[in-house]
Scaffold this active site. Structure first.
Site, PDB file in Angstrom:
ATOM      1  N   GLY A  69       0.917  -1.118   0.001  1.00 58.18           N
ATOM      2  CA  GLY A  69       0.118  -0.085  -0.153  1.00 58.18           C
ATOM      3  C   GLY A  69       0.769   1.187   0.079  1.00 58.18           C
ATOM      4  O   GLY A  69       0.508   2.235  -0.584  1.00 58.18           O
ATOM      5  N   THR A  70       1.970   1.239   0.867  1.00 55.83           N
ATOM      6  CA  THR A  70       2.964   2.382   0.574  1.00 55.83           C
ATOM      7  C   THR A  70       3.326   2.833  -0.448  1.00 55.83           C
ATOM      8  O   THR A  70       3.303   3.886  -1.137  1.00 55.83           O
ATOM      9  CB  THR A  70       3.965   1.825   1.723  1.00 55.83           C
ATOM     10  OG1 THR A  70       3.781   1.585   2.926  1.00 55.83           O
ATOM     11  CG2 THR A  70       5.125   3.254   1.780  1.00 55.83           C
ATOM     12  N   ASN A 154      -6.776   4.336   9.843  1.00 54.60           N
ATOM     13  CA  ASN A 154      -6.079   3.109  10.430  1.00 54.60           C
ATOM     14  C   ASN A 154      -6.100   3.278  11.836  1.00 54.60           C
ATOM     15  O   ASN A 154      -5.845   2.229  12.604  1.00 54.60           O
ATOM     16  CB  ASN A 154      -4.511   3.096   9.736  1.00 54.60           C
ATOM     17  CG  ASN A 154      -3.809   4.162   9.883  1.00 54.60           C
ATOM     18  OD1 ASN A 154      -3.953   5.227   9.240  1.00 54.60           O
ATOM     19  ND2 ASN A 154      -2.706   3.808  10.653  1.00 54.60           N
ATOM     20  N   SER A 202      -4.016  -2.914  -0.260  1.00 51.86           N
ATOM     21  CA  SER A 202      -2.898  -3.721   0.268  1.00 51.86           C
ATOM     22  C   SER A 202      -3.581  -4.888   0.598  1.00 51.86           C
ATOM     23  O   SER A 202      -4.593  -4.969   1.012  1.00 51.86           O
ATOM     24  CB  SER A 202      -2.308  -2.967   1.426  1.00 51.86           C
ATOM     25  OG  SER A 202      -0.989  -3.828   1.680  1.00 51.86           O
ATOM     26  N   HIS A 204      -2.160  -7.514   2.971  1.00 46.07           N
ATOM     27  CA  HIS A 204      -1.982  -7.871   4.490  1.00 46.07           C
ATOM     28  C   HIS A 204      -2.798  -7.541   5.429  1.00 46.07           C
ATOM     29  O   HIS A 204      -2.845  -8.051   6.755  1.00 46.07           O
ATOM     30  CB  HIS A 204      -0.563  -7.953   4.592  1.00 46.07           C
ATOM     31  CG  HIS A 204      -0.035  -6.339   5.210  1.00 46.07           C
ATOM     32  ND1 HIS A 204       0.090  -6.167   6.390  1.00 46.07           N
ATOM     33  CD2 HIS A 204       0.236  -5.310   4.300  1.00 46.07           C
ATOM     34  CE1 HIS A 204       0.571  -4.935   6.411  1.00 46.07           C
ATOM     35  NE2 HIS A 204       0.497  -4.465   5.279  1.00 46.07           N
ATOM     36  N   THR A 240       9.982  -7.720 -12.031  1.00 46.49           N
ATOM     37  CA  THR A 240       9.163  -9.138 -12.467  1.00 46.49           C
ATOM     38  C   THR A 240       7.826  -9.175 -11.453  1.00 46.49           C
ATOM     39  O   THR A 240       7.840  -8.933 -10.609  1.00 46.49           O
ATOM     40  CB  THR A 240      10.094 -10.243 -12.047  1.00 46.49           C
ATOM     41  OG1 THR A 240      11.091 -10.102 -12.851  1.00 46.49           O
ATOM     42  CG2 THR A 240       9.270 -11.682 -12.316  1.00 46.49           C
ATOM     43  N   CYS A 330       7.301   4.398  17.163  1.00 45.21           N
ATOM     44  CA  CYS A 330       7.995   4.521  18.338  1.00 45.21           C
ATOM     45  C   CYS A 330       9.622   4.756  17.697  1.00 45.21           C
ATOM     46  O   CYS A 330      10.060   3.965  16.804  1.00 45.21           O
ATOM     47  CB  CYS A 330       8.206   2.936  18.816  1.00 45.21           C
ATOM     48  SG  CYS A 330       8.969   2.855  20.269  1.00 45.21           S
TER      49      CYS A 330
HETATM   50  N1  PLP Z   1      -2.148   3.317   4.527  1.00 42.22           N
HETATM   51  C1  PLP Z   1      -2.856   2.733   5.903  1.00 42.22           C
HETATM   52  C2  PLP Z   1      -4.196   3.510   5.914  1.00 42.22           C
HETATM   53  C3  PLP Z   1      -2.500   2.116   6.256  1.00 42.22           C
HETATM   54  O1  PLP Z   1      -2.986   1.503   7.315  1.00 42.22           O
HETATM   55  C4  PLP Z   1      -1.145   0.959   5.866  1.00 42.22           C
HETATM   56  C5  PLP Z   1      -0.898   0.246   6.773  1.00 42.22           C
HETATM   57  O2  PLP Z   1      -0.214   0.159   8.131  1.00 42.22           O
HETATM   58  C6  PLP Z   1      -0.537   1.484   4.633  1.00 42.22           C
HETATM   59  C7  PLP Z   1      -1.094   2.472   4.027  1.00 42.22           C
HETATM   60  C8  PLP Z   1       0.590   0.863   4.384  1.00 42.22           C
HETATM   61  O3  PLP Z   1       0.194  -0.248   3.778  1.00 42.22           O
HETATM   62  P1  PLP Z   1       1.519  -1.284   3.423  1.00 42.22           P
HETATM   63  O4  PLP Z   1       1.723  -1.884   4.784  1.00 42.22           O
HETATM   64  O5  PLP Z   1       0.894  -2.359   2.559  1.00 42.22           O
HETATM   65  O6  PLP Z   1       2.701  -0.594   2.921  1.00 42.22           O
END
Ligand code: PLP
Length: 385
Positions: A69-70, A154, A202, A204, A240, A330
């Site tokens: 997601g990042t 989140n 994302s 996970h 890839t 942290c």
């Molecule tokens: N955006 C939000 C709102 C998230 O909660 C997270 C994960 O903690 C991310 C982005 C990042 O996703 P990833 O862990 O797949 O990089």
């Protein structure tokens, strides 16, 4: 051990773990290879991509697989900004809010350092971005701009009125990005109906594997790749294709698509149980709103937060075998106050003494009950000393 930290990472769904261990997935070749084994890998990738198309109402070319997601957020925000900059010699304005995940805040700060103008809209007491706040921020903008507002937060779970925000953004000629990492799969999201041009997701967070995400990009939106190399993903993301991880992500999504209403009902009931339990603990302030929020996240702080040790709350729970989290990073051993609660107007002590309970596909009533009792003991013990 009660695991109440699904918003950080959800355990792999059994069907995903099984699939990833299956020889048919483990032996997949390079999807770019010409031989038959390569063609089989390509076919698998195409089939799996279709699951995302069905979920999002998208065309195959509108899905770009990324490592996370990042990376999807970086690709959307930096990719769009750099394309505009390259074509016009001007940076677009980036409009965002202070309650975003660091995976949005930090790419935006990076662009700001490079010279891009940034406008930050306030969030309200429950962490929500209002349509009016966005309208005020963009009313006087000239030139191209991108608005990046998350779908669901989140830390506190607040859901933003993303369709109404996107409508205002489009009225003003802007491009709309939304980080939907926390909500994707758990609820249906139709970017075309909502007017979202770029959407980050994302695996996970829904029981898929780590290391795989995707960006939905409406087909007319242009952005520069952030990884240069091969011509994978239609020249928008070199590298890839991780066909096995995509297969795992697609399997997790298939699971949610098939069981979504049943899981949603169960998670709603767990939330009600958790909420009523937590409310029986002295001094608990629930920061998650009761309406328009994910059922999977409940965030609390305490009325006597200045007498509590934020880190100790999480460690105390861990000692009792309960995994919960606070939203804050942290840094060098010292706990920083949550930037989300701070942006919602909570004072530093209350922004530090936060506990996030987050549930998911594997959570049971017993997990929730033990979470509540653990919290009562930890905070009770702290108040005695
Ligand atoms: N955006 C939000 C709102 C998230 O909660 C997270 C994960 O903690 C991310 C982005 C990042 O996703 P990833 O862990 O797949 O990089």
């Amino acid at each position: 051990m009660p695991y109440l930290d699904h918003a950080a990472t959800s355990p792999l769904l059994p069907s995903v773990a099984e699939l990833l261990a299956d020889d048919r997935i483990r032996s997949l070749a390079n999807a770019g290879s010409v031989h038959r084994a390569g063609q089989r890998a390509r076919a698998r990738l195409d089939t799996d991509r279709e699951v995302f198309c069905a979920e999002l109402g998208a065309e195959p070319r509108e899905i770009v697989f990324t490592s996370s997601g990042t990376e999807a957020n970086n690709l959307a925000i930096k990719g769009f900004a750099m394309r505009v900059r390259r074509e016009t010699d001007e940076w677009p304005t980036i409009v965002t809010d202070g309650a975003e995940h660091h995976a949005v805040l930090h790419p935006v700060e990076y662009l700001e350092e490079l010279g891009a103008p940034v406008v930050r809209v306030p969030v309200d007491r429950v962490g929500r971005v209002t349509v009016d706040a966005v309208r005020n921020a963009i009313d006087d903008l000239s030139g191209p701009f991108l608005v990046s507002i998350m779908h669901a937060n989140n830390e506190v779970g607040t859901i933003n009125p993303i369709g109404a925000i996107a409508a205002v953004v489009h009225e003003h000629g802007g491009v709309m990005h939304s980080d939907a990492v926390q909500s994707f799969g758990k609820m249906t999201i139709a970017p075309k109906d909502l007017g979202i041009d770029l959407l980050s997701i994302s695996a996970h967070k829904i029981g898929g594997p780590r290391g795989i995400g995707a960006l939905y990009a409406e087909r007319t939106i242009e952005f520069d790749p952030q990884l240069h190399g091969g011509s994978q993903e239609r020249d928008r993301r070199a590298g890839t294709e991780p066909v096995d991880l995509v297969a795992g992500f697609a399997e997790a999504l298939r699971y949610w698509r098939e069981h979504r209403s049943e899981i949603a009902g169960r998670l709603d009931r767990l939330r009600t149980r958790l909420l009523s339990g937590l409310r029986t603990i002295d001094g608990v302030i629930v920061t998650t709103p009761s309406d328009d929020a994910l059922s999977t996240i409940l965030n609390i702080t305490f009325s006597d937060a200045e007498h509590l040790d934020g880190e100790g709350l999480i460690v105390g729970m861990d000692i009792r075998g309960i995994a919960v989290s606070n939203g804050s990073a942290c840094t060098s051993g010292s706990m920083q106050p949550s930037h989300v609660l701070a942006s919602m107007g909570y004072p530093p002590a209350q922004s530090r003494a936060v506990v996030r309970f987050s549930t998911g596909w594997s959570t049971t009533e017993e997990d929730v009950d033990r979470g509540v009792e653990g919290m009562r003991e930890v905070v009770g013990g702290m108040r005695e000393h």
